[in-house]
Design a protein around this motif. Structure first.
Motif, PDB file in Angstrom:
ATOM      1  N   LEU A  91       0.815  -1.211   0.000  1.00 24.18           N
ATOM      2  CA  LEU A  91       0.000   0.000   0.000  1.00 24.18           C
ATOM      3  C   LEU A  91       0.850   1.263   0.000  1.00 24.18           C
ATOM      4  CD1 LEU A  91      -2.242  -1.253   2.902  1.00 24.18           C
ATOM      5  CD2 LEU A  91      -3.233  -0.612   0.699  1.00 24.18           C
ATOM      6  N   SER A  92       0.299   2.329  -0.553  1.00 22.07           N
ATOM      7  CA  SER A  92       0.917   3.644  -0.440  1.00 22.07           C
ATOM      8  C   SER A  92      -0.137   4.712  -0.687  1.00 22.07           C
ATOM      9  CB  SER A  92       2.064   3.804  -1.449  1.00 22.07           C
ATOM     10  OG  SER A  92       2.765   5.015  -1.220  1.00 22.07           O
ATOM     11  N   ILE A  93       0.154   5.913  -0.240  1.00 28.51           N
ATOM     12  CA  ILE A  93      -0.649   7.083  -0.600  1.00 28.51           C
ATOM     13  C   ILE A  93       0.274   7.997  -1.385  1.00 28.51           C
ATOM     14  CG2 ILE A  93      -2.031   9.031   0.199  1.00 28.51           C
ATOM     15  CD1 ILE A  93      -2.617   7.483   2.752  1.00 28.51           C
ATOM     16  N   VAL A  94      -0.053   8.214  -2.648  1.00 33.17           N
ATOM     17  CA  VAL A  94       0.843   8.953  -3.535  1.00 33.17           C
ATOM     18  C   VAL A  94       0.099  10.080  -4.240  1.00 33.17           C
ATOM     19  CG1 VAL A  94       2.397   7.005  -3.927  1.00 33.17           C
ATOM     20  CG2 VAL A  94       0.434   7.325  -5.444  1.00 33.17           C
ATOM     21  N   SER A  95       0.835  11.122  -4.538  1.00 31.65           N
ATOM     22  CA  SER A  95       0.296  12.212  -5.347  1.00 31.65           C
ATOM     23  C   SER A  95       0.398  11.821  -6.808  1.00 31.65           C
ATOM     24  CB  SER A  95       1.075  13.503  -5.071  1.00 31.65           C
ATOM     25  OG  SER A  95       2.381  13.399  -5.619  1.00 31.65           O
ATOM     26  N   SER A  96       0.149  12.767  -7.701  1.00 29.15           N
ATOM     27  CA  SER A  96       0.190  12.475  -9.131  1.00 29.15           C
ATOM     28  C   SER A  96       1.567  12.026  -9.596  1.00 29.15           C
ATOM     29  CB  SER A  96      -0.218  13.713  -9.926  1.00 29.15           C
ATOM     30  OG  SER A  96       0.736  14.737  -9.728  1.00 29.15           O
ATOM     31  N   VAL A  97       2.618  12.385  -8.855  1.00 28.17           N
ATOM     32  CA  VAL A  97       3.956  11.898  -9.195  1.00 28.17           C
ATOM     33  C   VAL A  97       3.939  10.384  -9.281  1.00 28.17           C
ATOM     34  CG1 VAL A  97       6.338  11.726  -8.380  1.00 28.17           C
ATOM     35  CG2 VAL A  97       5.104  13.877  -8.147  1.00 28.17           C
ATOM     36  N   GLY A  98       3.113   9.754  -8.434  1.00 27.15           N
ATOM     37  CA  GLY A  98       2.989   8.306  -8.455  1.00 27.15           C
ATOM     38  C   GLY A  98       1.907   7.819  -9.395  1.00 27.15           C
ATOM     39  N   PHE A  99       0.638   8.247  -9.163  1.00 27.10           N
ATOM     40  CA  PHE A  99      -0.445   7.630  -9.915  1.00 27.10           C
ATOM     41  C   PHE A  99      -0.438   8.010 -11.395  1.00 27.10           C
ATOM     42  CE2 PHE A  99      -2.799  11.160  -7.663  1.00 27.10           C
ATOM     43  CZ  PHE A  99      -3.199  11.910  -8.761  1.00 27.10           C
ATOM     44  N   ALA A 100       0.119   9.170 -11.741  1.00 29.23           N
ATOM     45  CA  ALA A 100       0.146   9.556 -13.152  1.00 29.23           C
ATOM     46  C   ALA A 100       1.232   8.837 -13.941  1.00 29.23           C
ATOM     47  CB  ALA A 100       0.326  11.070 -13.288  1.00 29.23           C
ATOM     48  N   GLY A 130     -13.635  11.870 -11.065  1.00 32.78           N
ATOM     49  CA  GLY A 130     -12.724  11.313 -10.079  1.00 32.78           C
ATOM     50  C   GLY A 130     -12.872   9.818  -9.890  1.00 32.78           C
ATOM     51  N   GLN A 131     -14.097   9.334  -9.924  1.00 34.13           N
ATOM     52  CA  GLN A 131     -14.301   7.898  -9.720  1.00 34.13           C
ATOM     53  C   GLN A 131     -13.797   7.091 -10.918  1.00 34.13           C
ATOM     54  OE1 GLN A 131     -15.227   6.821  -6.545  1.00 34.13           O
ATOM     55  NE2 GLN A 131     -14.762   9.008  -6.402  1.00 34.13           N
ATOM     56  N   LYS A 132     -13.936   7.626 -12.103  1.00 35.40           N
ATOM     57  CA  LYS A 132     -13.363   6.974 -13.284  1.00 35.40           C
ATOM     58  C   LYS A 132     -11.844   6.974 -13.205  1.00 35.40           C
ATOM     59  CE  LYS A 132     -13.102   7.213 -18.323  1.00 35.40           C
ATOM     60  NZ  LYS A 132     -13.476   7.981 -19.544  1.00 35.40           N
ATOM     61  N   ALA A 133     -11.292   8.068 -12.688  1.00 31.38           N
ATOM     62  CA  ALA A 133      -9.835   8.173 -12.567  1.00 31.38           C
ATOM     63  C   ALA A 133      -9.276   7.102 -11.637  1.00 31.38           C
ATOM     64  CB  ALA A 133      -9.464   9.561 -12.074  1.00 31.38           C
ATOM     65  N   LEU A 134      -9.991   6.785 -10.562  1.00 32.60           N
ATOM     66  CA  LEU A 134      -9.528   5.743  -9.650  1.00 32.60           C
ATOM     67  C   LEU A 134      -9.352   4.411 -10.372  1.00 32.60           C
ATOM     68  CD1 LEU A 134     -11.615   6.280  -6.370  1.00 32.60           C
ATOM     69  CD2 LEU A 134      -9.156   6.605  -6.653  1.00 32.60           C
ATOM     70  N   MET A 135     -10.218   4.133 -11.319  1.00 32.36           N
ATOM     71  CA  MET A 135     -10.160   2.856 -12.030  1.00 32.36           C
ATOM     72  C   MET A 135      -9.055   2.815 -13.082  1.00 32.36           C
ATOM     73  SD  MET A 135     -14.190   1.814 -12.421  1.00 32.36           S
ATOM     74  CE  MET A 135     -14.682   3.338 -13.239  1.00 32.36           C
ATOM     75  N   GLU A 136      -8.583   3.982 -13.512  1.00 30.79           N
ATOM     76  CA  GLU A 136      -7.618   4.008 -14.608  1.00 30.79           C
ATOM     77  C   GLU A 136      -6.237   3.527 -14.210  1.00 30.79           C
ATOM     78  OE1 GLU A 136      -7.628   7.671 -16.764  1.00 30.79           O
ATOM     79  OE2 GLU A 136      -9.790   7.606 -17.129  1.00 30.79           O
ATOM     80  N   GLY A 141      -1.328  -2.305 -12.729  1.00 30.13           N
ATOM     81  CA  GLY A 141      -1.155  -3.262 -11.645  1.00 30.13           C
ATOM     82  C   GLY A 141      -1.520  -2.727 -10.275  1.00 30.13           C
ATOM     83  N   LEU A 142      -2.329  -1.662 -10.245  1.00 29.61           N
ATOM     84  CA  LEU A 142      -2.720  -1.031  -8.996  1.00 29.61           C
ATOM     85  C   LEU A 142      -4.234  -1.076  -8.813  1.00 29.61           C
ATOM     86  CD1 LEU A 142      -0.602   2.244  -9.306  1.00 29.61           C
ATOM     87  CD2 LEU A 142       0.048   0.170  -8.071  1.00 29.61           C
ATOM     88  N   VAL A 143      -4.662  -0.953  -7.578  1.00 29.23           N
ATOM     89  CA  VAL A 143      -6.069  -0.732  -7.261  1.00 29.23           C
ATOM     90  C   VAL A 143      -6.160   0.632  -6.586  1.00 29.23           C
ATOM     91  CG1 VAL A 143      -8.057  -1.488  -5.912  1.00 29.23           C
ATOM     92  CG2 VAL A 143      -6.562  -3.189  -6.987  1.00 29.23           C
ATOM     93  N   GLN A 248      -2.153  -7.590  -6.948  1.00 35.42           N
ATOM     94  CA  GLN A 248      -2.002  -8.971  -6.477  1.00 35.42           C
ATOM     95  C   GLN A 248      -2.348  -9.093  -4.999  1.00 35.42           C
ATOM     96  OE1 GLN A 248       1.515 -11.211  -7.933  1.00 35.42           O
ATOM     97  NE2 GLN A 248       2.015  -9.372  -9.104  1.00 35.42           N
ATOM     98  N   ALA A 249      -1.922  -8.124  -4.211  1.00 35.81           N
ATOM     99  CA  ALA A 249      -2.248  -8.153  -2.784  1.00 35.81           C
ATOM    100  C   ALA A 249      -3.758  -8.043  -2.577  1.00 35.81           C
ATOM    101  CB  ALA A 249      -1.533  -7.029  -2.058  1.00 35.81           C
ATOM    102  N   TYR A 250      -4.400  -7.168  -3.341  1.00 36.74           N
ATOM    103  CA  TYR A 250      -5.844  -6.981  -3.230  1.00 36.74           C
ATOM    104  C   TYR A 250      -6.585  -8.258  -3.615  1.00 36.74           C
ATOM    105  CZ  TYR A 250     -10.469  -4.872  -3.936  1.00 36.74           C
ATOM    106  OH  TYR A 250     -11.816  -4.571  -3.880  1.00 36.74           O
ATOM    107  N   ASP A 251      -6.161  -8.905  -4.686  1.00 35.75           N
ATOM    108  CA  ASP A 251      -6.843 -10.104  -5.162  1.00 35.75           C
ATOM    109  C   ASP A 251      -6.738 -11.264  -4.185  1.00 35.75           C
ATOM    110  OD1 ASP A 251      -7.673  -8.839  -7.438  1.00 35.75           O
ATOM    111  OD2 ASP A 251      -6.136  -9.704  -8.744  1.00 35.75           O
ATOM    112  N   LEU A 252      -5.720 -11.253  -3.341  1.00 33.69           N
ATOM    113  CA  LEU A 252      -5.544 -12.334  -2.373  1.00 33.69           C
ATOM    114  C   LEU A 252      -6.314 -12.099  -1.073  1.00 33.69           C
ATOM    115  CD1 LEU A 252      -1.810 -13.280  -2.890  1.00 33.69           C
ATOM    116  CD2 LEU A 252      -3.811 -14.645  -3.446  1.00 33.69           C
TER     117      LEU A 252
END
Length: 331
Positions: A91-100, A130-136, A141-143, A248-252
């Motif tokens: 897990l992590s909490i990241v700004s756009s530097v990460g998720f983008a 925003g909710q669509k962005a979460l899915m992108e 390989g992220l949730v 992978q962690a989420y799926d388990l």
């Protein structure tokens, strides 16, 4: 000293029955998941992370446990996101530097003066955009569990107060590794260059940059007042952050564990926002007491007008429909 090697130690263990990377190590009956943030625990993301860990433990009856590693002990957000994507970290909490980095179009949220105010930004993230962005981020390989926030970003400078775009002309400004921020600040006349957050204090101290921009929690938590004189309340960017989890962690996780984790993530969002609302005035006053000169008379209208000169670049990068959809949201 805890460092990247210690945080990621033991990530190669596998579940013999499934042949998949183990998403969490067992400690007695508990599954322990590691959550890395680049900011201090007192920051908005830190408070969100704390509530997330508490809710996960409480709702699972201790079956799941989240260990928080703050202040960039596992590297910058690019490294952390990559670790989560390859399941070396849960897990992590990241700004756009990460998720983008895994969903480049989401860098749109970093366009300076895109949002009218905090209420507008939150309405965008809570709504369809925003909710669509979460899915992108799933393609990487992220949730995307939920939105968090770093708060409004403001400018600090060592020797020149910033009130209007002309004050930025030629200034060496550090920005995150964000295409939109680099483009935006260059359009405003600054000499904008990227650098990872954990390296920023040293660079400011050495005079490699004349200024930087960050939320107030980061400015205070990292003691930038020791190496910067002026705080200009530009509020130029609402710094969105995302609570991400390894696919992978989420799926388990079992179905009920996923439900618990998502509910805890929503609680973390609210905690981060409440912390931000409380901290804006308090931290402004605190930084003033620490010796910073606070510049409140910022000409936001002039900045908002100046940044529109880069619209063609932003439309090429992110698409005109997305920009229009964000600007059309009413709060």
């Amino acid at each position: 000293m805890i460092n990247r090697r210690h945080v990621l130690a033991g990530c190669g263990a596998t579940l013999s029955t499934l042949g998949l990377p183990k998403p969490a190590r067992a400690t007695g009956r508990a599954k322990v998941m590691r959550l890395v943030i680049t900011n201090a625990l007192a920051s908005q993301t830190g408070q969100g992370a704390t509530v997330f860990a508490e809710r996960v433990a409480a709702s699972s009856g201790g079956r799941l446990r989240v260990e928080i590693y703050p202040a960039g002990v596992s590297g910058g957000e690019l490294e952390t996101t990559q670790d989560v994507a390859k399941n070396a970290l849960e897990l992590s909490i990241v700004s756009s530097v990460g998720f983008a980095i895994v969903a480049p179009k989401l860098g749109v949220f970093d366009i300076p003066f895109l949002f009218r105010d905090v209420a507008h930004a939150r309405a965008v993230l809570d709504g369809p955009v925003g909710q669509k962005a979460l899915m992108e981020v799933e393609a990487g390989g992220l949730v995307g569990l939920a939105w968090s926030e770093n708060g409004l970003r403001h400018l600090t400078t060592a020797s020149v107060p910033v009130r209007s775009p002309k004050d930025l002309s030629g200034l060496k400004i550090r920005v995150p590794q964000s295409v939109a921020m680099i483009t935006g600040f260059k359009a405003l006349g600054a000499d904008a260059r990227p650098l990872a957050f954990p390296d920023l204090y040293g660079a400011l101290s050495a005079g490699e940059f004349q200024g930087q921009e960050n939320p107030l929690g980061n400015i205070a938590g990292a003691n930038f007042d020791r190496v910067q004189r002026y705080l200009s309340l530009t509020g130029h960017i609402y710094s969105a952050a995302m609570l991400i989890m390894s696919r992978q962690a989420y799926d388990l996780l079992s179905e009920d564990e996923r439900t618990m984790v998502r509910a805890a993530a929503r609680a973390a969002t609210q905690a981060a926002r409440e912390t931000g609302d409380r901290n804006e005035a308090r931290l402004t006053a605190e930084l003033g007491k620490r010796g910073m000169t606070v510049i409140a008379d910022v000409d936001r209208a002039a900045f908002a007008t100046a940044i529109r000169g880069a619209d063609a670049q932003f439309e090429t990068e992110y698409g005109k429909p997305l920009l229009e959809a964000i600007r059309a949201v009413r709060s």
